[in-house]
Structures are given as C-alpha cells and as structure tokens.
Motif scaffolding. Structure first.
Motif, mmCIF file in Angstrom:
data_model
loop_
_atom_site.group_PDB
_atom_site.id
_atom_site.type_symbol
_atom_site.label_atom_id
_atom_site.label_comp_id
_atom_site.label_asym_id
_atom_site.label_seq_id
_atom_site.Cartn_x
_atom_site.Cartn_y
_atom_site.Cartn_z
ATOM 1 N N GLU A 1 19.126 -16.995 86.268
ATOM 2 C CA GLU A 1 20.309 -16.562 86.338
ATOM 3 C C GLU A 1 21.042 -15.977 84.846
ATOM 4 O O GLU A 1 21.629 -15.051 84.619
ATOM 5 N N ASN A 2 20.741 -16.771 83.880
ATOM 6 C CA ASN A 2 21.067 -16.635 82.634
ATOM 7 C C ASN A 2 19.937 -16.211 81.692
ATOM 8 O O ASN A 2 19.031 -17.276 81.580
ATOM 9 N N TYR A 3 19.859 -15.251 80.930
ATOM 10 C CA TYR A 3 18.473 -14.970 80.357
ATOM 11 C C TYR A 3 19.104 -14.146 79.043
ATOM 12 O O TYR A 3 20.160 -13.716 78.853
ATOM 13 N N CYS A 4 17.959 -13.756 78.403
ATOM 14 C CA CYS A 4 18.125 -12.861 76.977
ATOM 15 C C CYS A 4 16.988 -12.169 77.153
ATOM 16 O O CYS A 4 15.927 -12.476 77.243
ATOM 17 N N MET A 5 17.324 -10.731 77.061
ATOM 18 C CA MET A 5 16.317 -9.821 77.046
ATOM 19 C C MET A 5 16.377 -8.955 75.458
ATOM 20 O O MET A 5 17.438 -8.856 74.994
ATOM 21 N N GLY A 6 15.221 -9.073 75.033
ATOM 22 C CA GLY A 6 15.244 -8.292 73.445
ATOM 23 C C GLY A 6 14.326 -7.497 73.402
ATOM 24 O O GLY A 6 13.248 -7.040 74.345
ATOM 25 N N TRP A 7 14.312 -6.573 72.439
ATOM 26 C CA TRP A 7 13.440 -5.494 72.044
ATOM 27 C C TRP A 7 12.977 -5.780 70.544
ATOM 28 O O TRP A 7 13.471 -6.083 69.706
ATOM 29 N N PHE A 8 11.628 -5.610 70.627
ATOM 30 C CA PHE A 8 10.977 -5.811 69.168
ATOM 31 C C PHE A 8 9.968 -4.652 68.903
ATOM 32 O O PHE A 8 9.789 -3.764 69.825
ATOM 33 N N ARG A 9 9.525 -4.786 67.732
ATOM 34 C CA ARG A 9 8.640 -3.595 67.220
ATOM 35 C C ARG A 9 7.769 -4.187 66.404
ATOM 36 O O ARG A 9 7.927 -4.991 65.738
ATOM 37 N N GLU A 10 6.415 -3.436 66.294
ATOM 38 C CA GLU A 10 5.270 -3.923 65.576
ATOM 39 C C GLU A 10 4.560 -2.716 64.908
ATOM 40 O O GLU A 10 3.874 -1.762 65.820
ATOM 41 N N ALA A 11 4.792 -2.605 63.737
ATOM 42 C CA ALA A 11 4.387 -1.608 62.806
ATOM 43 C C ALA A 11 2.721 -1.827 62.471
ATOM 44 O O ALA A 11 2.455 -3.064 62.278
ATOM 45 N N ALA B 1 10.959 -8.006 75.779
ATOM 46 C CA ALA B 1 10.793 -9.192 76.276
ATOM 47 C C ALA B 1 11.876 -9.896 76.880
ATOM 48 O O ALA B 1 12.852 -9.516 76.614
ATOM 49 N N VAL B 2 11.489 -10.953 77.581
ATOM 50 C CA VAL B 2 12.706 -11.842 78.215
ATOM 51 C C VAL B 2 12.409 -13.251 78.241
ATOM 52 O O VAL B 2 11.305 -13.463 78.146
ATOM 53 N N ARG B 3 13.498 -13.924 78.055
ATOM 54 C CA ARG B 3 13.385 -15.568 78.158
ATOM 55 C C ARG B 3 14.640 -16.111 78.617
ATOM 56 O O ARG B 3 15.622 -15.614 78.933
ATOM 57 N N PRO B 4 14.481 -17.185 79.352
ATOM 58 C CA PRO B 4 15.762 -18.165 79.698
ATOM 59 C C PRO B 4 16.827 -17.992 78.479
ATOM 60 O O PRO B 4 16.354 -18.192 77.375
ATOM 61 N N TRP B 5 18.078 -17.942 78.862
ATOM 62 C CA TRP B 5 18.861 -17.632 77.862
ATOM 63 C C TRP B 5 18.948 -19.049 76.622
ATOM 64 O O TRP B 5 18.925 -20.111 77.218
ATOM 65 N N SER B 6 19.514 -18.506 75.532
ATOM 66 C CA SER B 6 19.750 -19.577 74.334
ATOM 67 C C SER B 6 20.274 -18.915 73.347
ATOM 68 O O SER B 6 19.914 -17.859 73.234
ATOM 69 N N ALA B 7 21.233 -19.595 72.743
ATOM 70 C CA ALA B 7 21.889 -18.993 71.636
ATOM 71 C C ALA B 7 21.107 -19.269 70.324
ATOM 72 O O ALA B 7 21.539 -18.379 69.108
ATOM 73 N N LEU B 8 20.163 -19.811 70.387
ATOM 74 C CA LEU B 8 19.191 -20.112 69.187
ATOM 75 C C LEU B 8 18.046 -19.079 69.046
ATOM 76 O O LEU B 8 17.415 -18.793 70.348
ATOM 77 N N TRP B 9 17.279 -18.729 68.113
ATOM 78 C CA TRP B 9 16.376 -18.064 67.604
ATOM 79 C C TRP B 9 16.119 -16.813 68.757
ATOM 80 O O TRP B 9 15.142 -16.639 69.255
ATOM 81 N N ARG B 10 17.328 -16.196 68.436
ATOM 82 C CA ARG B 10 17.387 -14.936 69.656
ATOM 83 C C ARG B 10 16.160 -13.930 69.180
ATOM 84 O O ARG B 10 15.721 -13.303 70.039
ATOM 85 N N LEU B 11 15.868 -13.785 67.738
ATOM 86 C CA LEU B 11 15.025 -12.783 67.492
ATOM 87 C C LEU B 11 13.708 -13.367 67.129
ATOM 88 O O LEU B 11 12.601 -12.403 66.611
ATOM 89 N N ASP B 12 13.427 -14.700 67.544
ATOM 90 C CA ASP B 12 11.909 -15.078 67.512
ATOM 91 C C ASP B 12 11.181 -14.780 68.523
ATOM 92 O O ASP B 12 11.343 -15.331 69.628
ATOM 93 N N PRO B 13 10.031 -13.856 68.227
ATOM 94 C CA PRO B 13 9.341 -13.534 69.416
ATOM 95 C C PRO B 13 8.522 -14.846 70.013
ATOM 96 O O PRO B 13 8.251 -14.589 71.445
#
Length: 124
Positions: free
Chosen positions: A30-40, A96-108
């Motif tokens: 129900e509570n999640y965090c979706m992120g966008w990442f890129r890899e060059a 990418a998606v993960r269960p919600w957390s306020a920590l490590w938002r941008l840690d793949p």
C-alpha cells in the motif's frame, strides 16, 4: 510477482524532450516508493527521482527543474517528463519500486523490483 515495464525512450537532439513511462503490476504494498535511475556506459547506476504512494516527489539537483515525475491517478503508472535534455543525459533509464521508506531513497540496492530499462540518447 512484481513486473515493471518502461517505455518512451529514444533519440533526441540536445534541448529536446522525452516522456518515459513505467507501468507496474503485481505490486501489493500500500505504501511504496517508485524511482527512476539511469546508467551510462562506465558509470554506476544513478538515482534521479522518486515518487511515494502519497505523491511526494524527490529530485536530485542535476535534474531538478528539467525532469518532472508524476503518477497517473488510480493506476500504478508513473511518467517521467524530461525537458532540456543534454548529451550528459544519455543513458539507459530504469524504473524501480520498493516498500516505502524515508531512508536511502536513491540507493539502487534498496529497491526490490526493476524494469528492463529504456535507452535515451541525446545528440549534440
């Protein structure tokens, strides 16, 4: 099983725009965090922006003001509008998606499910 599918990548000239989409299925949190990442090529995977299930967004400075992340209401689909693109933005883009957390938002490493990626190429 969680599945993520990115689309919308392509080739544009410097200064141009693209809109990436990420459709998620099978995600039951129900509570999640979706992120966008890129890899060059030759670089580590870099976190760019995240959106929480409540719509809260976060951007790194490099894309703030140029990229906008939004979620389609009622659907597990997010859109990444990318404007004023430069050759430095050339990379494979992943959602990418993960269960919600306020920590490590941008840690793949904290994300549990990934799409296959979509190529973005910006020419000068």
């Amino acid at each position: 099983q969680v599945q993520l599918a990115e689309s919308g990548g392509g080739a544009v000239q410097s200064g141009g725009s693209l809109r990436l989409s990420c459709a998620a299925s099978g995600f039951t949190e129900e509570n999640y965090c979706m992120g966008w990442f890129r890899e060059a090529p030759g670089n580590e995977r870099e976190g760019l922006t995240t959106i929480d299930s409540d719509g809260t967004t976060y951007y790194i400075d490099a894309v703030k003001g140029r990229f906008t992340l939004a979620r389609e209401p009622g659907k597990n689909t997010v859109y990444l509008q990318m404007n004023t693109l430069s050759p430095d933005d050339t990379a494979v883009y992943y959602c990418a998606v993960r269960p919600w957390s306020a920590l490590w938002r941008l840690d793949p490493e904290k994300y549990t499910s990934w799409g296959k990626g979509t190529q973005v190429t910006v020419s000068s």
